[in-house]
Scaffold this active site. Structure first.
Site, PDB file in Angstrom:
ATOM      1  N   HIS A  65     -10.751   5.262  -1.762  1.00  0.00           N
ATOM      2  CA  HIS A  65      -9.739   4.806  -2.725  1.00  0.00           C
ATOM      3  C   HIS A  65     -10.360   4.567  -4.103  1.00  0.00           C
ATOM      4  CE1 HIS A  65      -6.317   4.558  -0.026  1.00  0.00           C
ATOM      5  NE2 HIS A  65      -7.087   3.998   0.891  1.00  0.00           N
TER       6      HIS A  65
ATOM      7  N   GLU B 150     -10.084   3.774   5.023  1.00  0.00           N
ATOM      8  CA  GLU B 150      -9.592   5.123   4.760  1.00  0.00           C
ATOM      9  C   GLU B 150     -10.512   5.930   3.837  1.00  0.00           C
ATOM     10  OE1 GLU B 150      -4.855   4.422   5.135  1.00  0.00           O
ATOM     11  OE2 GLU B 150      -5.715   3.876   3.216  1.00  0.00           O
TER      12      GLU B 150
ATOM     13  N   ASP C 134      -7.859   1.053  -6.972  1.00  0.00           N
ATOM     14  CA  ASP C 134      -7.464   2.072  -5.992  1.00  0.00           C
ATOM     15  C   ASP C 134      -7.462   3.412  -6.711  1.00  0.00           C
ATOM     16  OD1 ASP C 134      -6.140   3.419  -3.683  1.00  0.00           O
ATOM     17  OD2 ASP C 134      -5.873   1.358  -3.018  1.00  0.00           O
TER      18      ASP C 134
HETATM   19  C1  ACM Z   1      -4.719  -0.177   4.352  1.00  0.00           C
HETATM   20  O1  ACM Z   1      -3.508  -0.243   4.567  1.00  0.00           O
HETATM   21  N1  ACM Z   1      -5.273   0.982   4.029  1.00  0.00           N
HETATM   22  C2  ACM Z   1      -5.583  -1.313   4.457  1.00  0.00           C
END
Ligand code: ACM
Ligand code: ZN
Length: 730
Positions: free
Chosen positions: A267, A331, A207
């Site tokens: 991420h 995201e 991440d």
């Molecule tokens: C997430 O909570 N971004 C999968």
């Protein structure tokens, strides 16, 4: 004589517990077969139990005979009861424990367990089925067995149990990027999962805040990407390939598949910090030290990115035998793609409408790589935008998004934030909410839920820095998830669950498992439950029976605070300094800051967390027509960012008009709220869903005065909070 008398007393006490649970679980109804099922202290509840007369006496060292197919399962039981290694040669020994191949009807993870005066017979078609029979049997033995107690004998009431899982996917997702969890702690979680018949550990390894997996071809990923901060705040760690092999084998012996997740293309800050050429700008980035959704994502326009991913995936599939590899997809912000020549060139070359579609292109490339490597991709629901139907979608926003994916032809894993994000506080995703939620029943799945592989709870660790916090969020709620995943919906019974959980809590204590004490769990009726030990006879070796616990409902003393969050003081309001504005300033820009309002020291924002649908009253009270058009294709980009403009013409103490500028790129709804420092919500507006882009929303606040305020944005998954100090006009 003395010892067998005591043992008998212990067993009688266990039987009393069973009866007690039966009586409470069945209410005033006559005892039916079904209610007796959940009367055993077995969690998750088995499908069918038939109690019989008599009892089976098992001694320490009772011989275990097993078909070699059941080697793992039989060995684990032999170790538990201190028997010699299981042998396939059956002598006429009574009592004995036998593992035998089941007739064709019992396959996969199903098992049949028969406890009689002659001994115990476990029938299964696979080692997994036999292993789950052992987990059931284990819960019928006193919990002191977990502490290595030197017992002599137990009596177990005669019964037969037939059992099989509701869902094939019974998962826990563990974020080890935001905070590193040491291998022994992960093993402990695997032990508990396996005992609860959970079988998928989804391991979030990369991440923005850390790359945690050793990749031999790219050593900078762990030399640079596994560490953040400098000096005394430097933080990090990673798993060596040897750690991974060890952990994978450990899990496999317990029938838990470790599914690795490498989150991409978003991420990815830690990857970019290690190898700047992975990003669009090739600038040096630092591993993120704050939480959020960042612009630093992989460049999907360059071939070097794909060469990197393929090389990494080759090492990953060598390490993880899992048939599935999770590739994130959630995201992903796209700002940098818009200003990247390579992204634009690739977009044109591939005849895509605009660079937003580069994520679909990226997903297709990664899918092809995994297909060549013989593995199935899994992605968070955003991945459905470009994925083929061979990719499994993990629906995290809410169940409806899973239903939509199912309509599109995807197989789905259900992980709705409510109630399965277990990093959300115990008074929000309460134990009862987790327990009573059903992902299928009551929801309009087009296929009746056949496309649902199962459920998975998620533990994101931004605010869970140590194993203590991790365990206190995961336990005891994991038990509710386990029962939802394994037991048929109609078997579920909240009252019975609470009692069985009390017994399980005693076992966890014997096993050294930390968990949120059950008397700190806030139950949905607003009352905590107190668990008290019941006096129990000693065992032979003097160790008291500590599983003999029962719940005593105690009244909630007035004003009892909610469960205190251990991180409250350690967690800053935001990574950014407070915004200071004069009341007559022309403009205040507030950046979105990602945090959890419930963790803000001295500041509780509880009201909006109390309703199942916190938006409902706001929708009613606001007219936001014209702001509510979001086509499905446009949703799901980045997090909201917000700017707040006080109107210079608004004098202190009167009606103030703000213009809140919200840049939102995520599935709505988004709530923008202003709180005063007493925690009173001064104003909230709800934006149901915004088109991609920046919107200016008028907010009117009565009696607005100079002072300190908290401005909170709450979107589907994220909450942002920023302090705003408004000073008097000059
Ligand atoms: C997430 O909570 N971004 C999968
Ligand atoms: Zn690019």
């Amino acid at each position: 004589m003395e010892s067998s008398h005591r043992t008998a007393a212990c067993i009688r006490a266990l039987a009393v517990i069973c009866l007690m649970v039966a009586a409470i679980g069945s209410g005033t109804e006559p005892l039916r077969a079904q209610s007796r099922t959940t009367s055993l202290p077995v969690l998750p509840a088995p499908v069918a139990v038939t109690m019989q007369a008599g009892e089976c006496v098992i001694f320490r060292g009772t011989p275990v005979f097993a078909d070699p197919l059941f080697q793992h399962a039989a060995q684990s039981l032999a170790e538990l009861i201190s028997s010699a290694a299981p042998t396939p040669f059956e002598h006429r020994v009574v009592p004995s424990i036998r593992f035998v191949l089941a007739p064709p009807g019992i396959t996969g993870e199903a098992y049949h367990l028969r406890i009689s005066a002659e001994g115990i017979v476990i029938r299964a078609g696979t080692d997994a089925g036999a292993y789950y029979a052992v987990q059931t049997l284990r819960q019928l033995l006193p919990s002191c067995i977990e502490g290595g107690s030197r017992f002599r004998a137990w009596r177990i009431p005669c019964m037969t149990i037939s059992d099989c899982p509701r869902f094939s996917w019974r998962g826990v997702s563990l974020d080890c990027s935001r905070h590193f969890l040491p291998v022994p702690e992960i093993k402990q979680i695997i032990d508990r999962m396996a005992a609860l018949k959970m079988n998928r550990l989804h391991w979030h390894l990369t991440d923005d805040q850390g790359w945690r997996l050793e990749i031999r071809a790219y050593p900078e990923l762990t030399r640079v990407g596994a560490w953040r901060g400098e000096g005394s705040t430097r933080y990090g760690g990673y798993y060596s390939q040897q750690d991974v092999r060890d952990l994978v084998a450990y899990a496999m012996a317990r029938h838990v598949v470790i599914v690795p997740e490498l989150d991409m293309p978003g991420h990815a800050t830690a990857a970019l910090a290690s190898y700047p050429w992975l990003g669009c700008r090739a600038e040096t980035e630092a591993v993120a030290e704050t939480w959020g959704i960042f612009e630093t994502v992989l460049c999907p326009g360059r071939e070097t990115t794909y060469e990197f991913i393929e090389t990494v995936l080759r090492e990953v599939v060598d390490l993880f035998p899992s048939p599935w590899i999770h590739v994130g997809g959630d995201e992903c912000r796209r700002e940098r793609w818009w200003s990247c020549d390579s992204c634009h060139a690739s977009q044109r070359r591939n005849r895509l409408l605009d660079v937003n579609y580069m994520q679909s292109y990226f997903t297709g490339r990664v899918e092809s790589m995994l297909a060549r490597l013989g593995r199935t991709p899994i992605g968070w629901n955003e991945i459905a935008e470009g994925a083929s139907k061979s990719t499994i979608v993990q629906a995290w926003y809410h169940v409806e998004v899973g239903i939509e994916m199912s309509q599109q032809g995807f197989q789905v894993i259900c992980s709705p934030i409510e109630p399965y994000y277990l990093n959300y506080h115990h008074d929000y995703n309460t134990l009862e909410k987790v327990y009573s939620f059903d992902p299928i029943i009551g929801h309009p799945w087009p296929d009746g839920g056949k496309s649902v592989l199962g459920i998975e709870c998620c533990l994101w660790t931004e605010s869970l820095p140590t194993p203590v916090e991790v365990n206190r969020m995961l336990f005891p709620r994991i038990a509710a998830v386990a029962e939802a995943a394994w037991s048929e919906a109609q078997r579920k019974d909240w009252d019975s669950f609470r009692l069985r959980l009390g017994v399980l809590g005693g076992r966890w204590r014997q096993q050294g498992q930390d968990f949120l004490p059950l008397d700190e769990v806030l139950w949905d009726n607003g009352e905590p439950l107190t668990m008290k030990s019941v006096d129990r006879p000693m065992l032979d070796d003097g160790v008291p029976f500590q599983d003999a616990t029962r719940f005593v409902l105690s009244g909630l003393s007035e004003g009892r605070p909610a469960v205190a969050n251990p991180n409250a003081s350690a967690f800053p309001v935001s990574s950014m300094p407070p915004v200071v504005a004069r009341f007559d300033s022309t403009e205040v820009a507030i950046d979105y800051a990602y945090t959890h309002p419930e963790l803000i020291d001295g500041y509780t924002v509880r009201g909006m967390h109390k309703k199942m649908n916190p938006w409902a009253e706001l929708i009613d009270s606001l007219s936001l027509d014209g702001l509510c058009h979001l086509s499905r294709a446009e949703k799901g980009r980045t997090s909201p960012r917000m700017e707040l403009f006080p109107n210079p013409l608004s004098p202190t103490g009167q009606t103030a008009e703000f213009r809140v500028r919200l840049t939102i790129d995520e599935l709505g709804p988004v709530e923008v709220s202003v709180y005063d420092l007493r925690g009173e919500r001064v104003r909230s507006i709800l934006v149901q869903a915004l088109p991609f882009g920046t919107w200016t929303i008028p907010v009117t606040i009565e009696n607005f005065a100079a002072g300190s305020y908290m401005v909170v944005t709450r979107a589907a998954a994220h909450t942002g909070a920023t302090m705003l100090h408004v000073l008097p006009s000059q």
